[in-house]
Write a protein that holds these residues in place. Structure first.
Motif, PDB file in Angstrom:
ATOM      1  N   ALA A 212      52.165  40.099  68.060  1.00  0.00           N
ATOM      2  CA  ALA A 212      52.159  40.249  69.517  1.00  0.00           C
ATOM      3  C   ALA A 212      52.894  41.500  70.011  1.00  0.00           C
ATOM      4  O   ALA A 212      52.350  42.250  70.833  1.00  0.00           O
ATOM      5  CB  ALA A 212      52.740  39.000  70.179  1.00  0.00           C
ATOM      6  N   PRO A 213      54.111  41.802  69.553  1.00  0.00           N
ATOM      7  CA  PRO A 213      54.789  43.008  70.049  1.00  0.00           C
ATOM      8  C   PRO A 213      53.998  44.280  69.757  1.00  0.00           C
ATOM      9  O   PRO A 213      53.892  45.174  70.608  1.00  0.00           O
ATOM     10  CB  PRO A 213      56.129  42.991  69.305  1.00  0.00           C
ATOM     11  N   LEU A 214      53.440  44.371  68.533  1.00  0.00           N
ATOM     12  CA  LEU A 214      52.679  45.554  68.160  1.00  0.00           C
ATOM     13  C   LEU A 214      51.456  45.728  69.049  1.00  0.00           C
ATOM     14  O   LEU A 214      51.190  46.830  69.571  1.00  0.00           O
ATOM     15  CB  LEU A 214      52.251  45.441  66.697  1.00  0.00           C
ATOM     16  N   PHE A 215      50.696  44.650  69.255  1.00  0.00           N
ATOM     17  CA  PHE A 215      49.492  44.744  70.077  1.00  0.00           C
ATOM     18  C   PHE A 215      49.833  44.987  71.550  1.00  0.00           C
ATOM     19  O   PHE A 215      49.125  45.742  72.236  1.00  0.00           O
ATOM     20  CB  PHE A 215      48.645  43.473  69.933  1.00  0.00           C
ATOM     21  N   ALA A 216      50.887  44.380  72.040  1.00  0.00           N
ATOM     22  CA  ALA A 216      51.263  44.566  73.446  1.00  0.00           C
ATOM     23  C   ALA A 216      51.664  46.010  73.716  1.00  0.00           C
ATOM     24  O   ALA A 216      51.148  46.657  74.641  1.00  0.00           O
ATOM     25  CB  ALA A 216      52.398  43.616  73.818  1.00  0.00           C
TER      26      ALA A 216
ATOM     27  N   ARG B 170      41.498  41.645  77.913  1.00  0.00           N
ATOM     28  CA  ARG B 170      41.424  40.187  77.722  1.00  0.00           C
ATOM     29  C   ARG B 170      41.494  39.807  76.244  1.00  0.00           C
ATOM     30  O   ARG B 170      41.987  38.729  75.909  1.00  0.00           O
ATOM     31  CB  ARG B 170      40.132  39.635  78.321  1.00  0.00           C
ATOM     32  N   ALA B 171      40.998  40.682  75.373  1.00  0.00           N
ATOM     33  CA  ALA B 171      40.965  40.347  73.943  1.00  0.00           C
ATOM     34  C   ALA B 171      42.273  40.666  73.232  1.00  0.00           C
ATOM     35  O   ALA B 171      42.637  39.975  72.281  1.00  0.00           O
ATOM     36  CB  ALA B 171      39.818  41.091  73.266  1.00  0.00           C
ATOM     37  N   LEU B 172      43.000  41.697  73.672  1.00  0.00           N
ATOM     38  CA  LEU B 172      44.189  42.140  72.956  1.00  0.00           C
ATOM     39  C   LEU B 172      45.480  41.981  73.764  1.00  0.00           C
ATOM     40  O   LEU B 172      46.450  41.377  73.289  1.00  0.00           O
ATOM     41  CB  LEU B 172      44.029  43.610  72.536  1.00  0.00           C
ATOM     42  N   LEU B 173      45.493  42.540  74.972  1.00  0.00           N
ATOM     43  CA  LEU B 173      46.747  42.561  75.732  1.00  0.00           C
ATOM     44  C   LEU B 173      47.148  41.182  76.235  1.00  0.00           C
ATOM     45  O   LEU B 173      48.317  40.784  76.126  1.00  0.00           O
ATOM     46  CB  LEU B 173      46.621  43.540  76.906  1.00  0.00           C
ATOM     47  N   VAL B 174      46.197  40.439  76.788  1.00  0.00           N
ATOM     48  CA  VAL B 174      46.535  39.134  77.364  1.00  0.00           C
ATOM     49  C   VAL B 174      47.084  38.164  76.318  1.00  0.00           C
ATOM     50  O   VAL B 174      48.161  37.571  76.524  1.00  0.00           O
ATOM     51  CB  VAL B 174      45.321  38.535  78.106  1.00  0.00           C
TER      52      VAL B 174
END
Length: 763
Positions: free
Chosen positions: A395-399, A709-713
């Motif tokens: 999650a931290p990496l993708f955010a 919607r696919a990555l950040l959320v």
């Protein structure tokens, strides 16, 4: 540890006594009444809707002819006041029709006796027209500003009187008699009236082409999504009904106020896009309910009480985003707000009334005419679930990574330069544009872009001469003409023409450039012993920029506050509305970066077929923000509503996020792809601003659905954890009283439940 499940999630959906299989008549309140009418009187409802649609076709016919291409002026501004006063006192002072006259024999120039004689006859005939006043020609005035530098062309200027509709009608009547070969001269028509008329014709033709492109492509995509011709046709029919209904509403509105010609493009895009989105969502949910064994009427009732609630909230949110344009004073934005609100509400009404009635009558035949395309069998949504788990594990990496990429894509917008639309919006072969290009390139200043200074207070000739001389010394000023004479570089070069009742400033700067706006500010700063008010294209632009910037914070506040309230009422969370607003804002960065990089700076101008002007029309980013933010909220509401539903059933935050994305990821992507097709079809327009609107919003929709919607959320929701759903007890009670509570969903056989396989992989 097995995640907690609620009683409703453990109840068999096929049981008649199950709470989730309650009859349509069991619901209370307005939604219950709507549900009862839809499920018990479907034929009557569809007959009424058919009659209303037929009436809409009649009422909405010819709506494009009632629309206007102006609307950029700020009512009450200095330029607006000066324009109105000049129109009232000296209506001929602001020419809106230019006749570009050139010798038919290329070896002659405009001073040739035969050419001059033909041109004078042309000017005399034009002056005798009832709709025309203030005819001035080079051959009459000997004003060198009306003669090309090489002597190969000269101008006749005139004013067609009346409002925009009257001007358009008069221009259509005049064109056959003044365009083309006229004795020893050739004549081409230009000026603001000709540019506006050409814009309306091109936009109307392009809109028909966009619909021809969008409708069949949309139908093919819907067939792929549903795998059934019947199910695929329903969303498209709802979209057509919403477009026809909104055209009728716009036709009625034109009886009371001006409506921008851009409104019809917005109507087509949103009407097809949103209606298909809503219908797609509802049909998908209805088929899920049929798949667990519900009776078609009960399936429609449950669909309305679940997905119908989401559609209602989505429509309200999008409508509020578009309604924020009512904060602005220009009718360009206000009329687009009228169109947007109408099309959203009609799309929602058609989806929530006409579509369910059709579903009741179709019953299980909604799955008829199966085609060998689309998803058949397998495990729907499994890929989206795997992606969601991957994102949440990192999650931290993708955010951080997603936010960084989005901000980088938006960086070009920091160099945005605002201007106003001109003839270069039109295709390069359009006659009105060709004339304006000649004026820019061959004449020492264009009468069509001249600034006019309204003088009040009855100054004497000496004071006027001093003022005119001072203005003529400013950079980019070619000449100043007024009651005190004609001035160049501070010196009087000619006496005052007898018809001049104001000060005219002819300049060499582009009318929509920073230089022309700076010139307006300098003229307004020139000291005078009398009152002055400056107008003209550059003055209108300066006032528009100021007025838009002044009202923009209020529009943003309207969007932010109402979005926060609606998402809170939907979810009962305090944090989730804040996250939704921030995430939606980030989803628009790519759109705004692309607008500057492509349309302002001119990258890809060749393949896309437009002429870059080095600026962006002032009001267009506001329109694009309101539309794109509303559509982003549309998908955001779909997603958070389903995540909330899953959370209330299972009580596990991470499982709820994964299942929510699993069950809406494909649906949102399909809806976004269809809406992007519609927007790209609009973006095939030959008018640059329409192209920018269509392609820009289409890009924003795809970025929102496929990246945000696919990555950040999921990454952000993983980081916020169970705190996502927290709210003070008082606010929670308020939400339960005011919000529309959604019926708990049963489990579906095509998707493993929590008791079959924990989504998080934990035991």
């Amino acid at each position: 540890m097995t995640p907690q499940t609620s009683p409703t999630s453990q109840t068999s959906p096929s049981s008649p006594s199950s709470p989730t299989s309650s009859s349509p008549q069991s619901a209370a309140g307005p939604r219950g009444r709507v549900t009862r009418v839809v499920t018990t009187r479907p034929r009557l409802l569809l007959l009424l809707i058919l009659l209303l649609t037929a009436g809409a076709v009649v009422v909405g016919g010819g709506v494009a002819e009632r629309m206007s291409s102006g609307g950029s002026q700020i009512p009450g501004s200095e330029s607006s006041y000066a324009t109105a006063e000049l129109e009232r006192r000296w209506p001929a002072s602001q020419p809106n029709l230019l006749l570009l006259v050139s010798p038919r024999d290329g070896s002659r120039d405009v001073d040739d006796p035969a050419v001059a004689s033909a041109a004078r006859d042309l000017a005399r005939r034009l002056a005798d027209e009832k709709a025309v006043l203030g005819v001035v020609s080079y051959w009459q005035s000997e004003d060198t500003a009306l003669r090309a530098r090489d002597g190969g062309e000269a101008l006749i200027t005139a004013r067609i009187k009346g409002d925009e509709d009257a001007v358009d009608d008069a221009l259509e009547a005049l064109e056959p008699h003044y365009r083309g070969a006229r004795g020893a001269v050739d004549v081409r028509l230009g000026g603001p009236a000709a540019v506006r008329h050409a814009s309306q014709e091109v936009i109307a033709d392009d809109l028909v082409r966009a619909e021809v492109i969008a409708l069949p492509v949309t139908l093919v995509l819907l067939v792929v999504v549903f795998g059934s011709a019947v199910a695929a046709a329903l969303p498209l029919l709802v979209g057509i009904v919403s477009v026809l209904g909104t055209n009728a509403v716009l036709r009625v509105i034109t009886e009371f106020t001006d409506v921008s010609v851009y409104a019809q493009n917005l109507t087509t895009a949103l009407g097809l896009g949103l209606a298909i989105d809503y219908a797609l969502f509802l049909v998908r949910r209805h088929r899920e309910e049929l798949a667990v064994g519900r009776d078609p009427r009960d399936a429609v009732a449950v669909t309305l009480r679940t997905a119908g609630r989401t559609v209602l909230y989505s429509a309200l949110t999008v409508a509020v985003c578009l309604a924020s344009m009512l904060v602005f004073e220009q009718y360009f934005l206000r009329s687009l707000a009228y169109a947007g609100i109408a099309v959203v509400l009609i799309s929602a009404a058609a989806s929530l009334i006409a579509l369910p009635a059709a579903l009741v009558l179709l019953g299980h035949r909604v799955n008829a005419l199966r085609l060998p395309v689309g998803r058949r069998g397998g495990n729907p949504g499994a890929g989206w679930a795997r992606l969601a788990r991957l994102v949440m594990r990192r999650a931290p990496l993708f955010a951080v990574g997603t936010v960084a990429v989005l901000l980088a894509l938006g960086l070009p917008f920091k160099d945005v330069r605002f201007g106003t639309a001109d003839d270069r919006q039109l295709p390069s072969s359009t006659e009105a544009r060709v004339v304006q290009e000649e004026l820019r390139n061959e004449f020492p200043g264009s009468p069509g872009s001249a600034l006019a200074v309204l003088v009040e207070g009855k100054p004497d000739t000496e004071a006027l001469a001093e003022y005119s001389g001072e203005v003529s010394r400013l950079s980019h000023v070619v000449q100043v003409a007024g009651p005190a004479g004609r001035f160049v570089d501070g010196k009087r070069v000619a006496d005052a023409p007898p018809a001049v009742g104001h000060v005219s400033v002819l300049h060499s700067a582009e009318s929509a450039s920073p230089q022309s706006v700076s010139l307006v500010k300098k003229i307004r700063a020139v000291p005078a012993s009398f009152e002055t008010s400056v107008t003209g294209p550059a003055a209108v632009l300066a006032d528009t920029q100021h007025g838009t910037a002044e009202r923009l914070p209020w529009a943003l506040a309207v969007i932010a506050v109402t979005t926060l309230i609606l998402v809170f009422l939907l979810t009962g969370s305090v944090l989730l509305p804040l996250l939704t607003v921030v995430v939606n804002g980030l989803s628009l960065t790519a759109m705004f970066g692309a607008v500057v990089w492509v349309f302002q700076d001119g990258h890809l101008s060749g393949p896309l077929g437009f002429t870059p002007t080095g600026d962006i029309e002032t009001a267009l980013p506001v329109l694009m923000f309101c539309v794109a933010f509303g559509l982003s909220m549309d998908y955001g509401v779909f997603l958070v509503s389903r995540i909330k539903e899953e959370y209330e059933i299972g009580g596990d935050h991470r499982d709820a996020v994964v299942l929510g994305i699993r069950r809406t990821g494909g649906l949102i992507t399909a809806a976004a792809l269809i809406l992007a097709v519609v927007m790209v079809a609009i973006g095939t327009s030959r008018v640059t601003n329409i192209k920018m609107l269509g392609l820009g919003v289409g890009l924003a929709v795809l970025m929102d659905a496929m990246v945000v919607r696919a990555l950040l959320v999921p990454a952000v929701l993983r980081l916020t954890g169970r705190a996502t759903w927290w709210a003070p007890a008082a606010l929670r009670r308020l939400q339960r009283r005011v919000g529309l509570e959604e019926e708990a969903r049963t489990t579906y056989p095509d998707i493993p439940t929590r008791t079959e396989r924990p989504v998080s992989g934990r035991t």
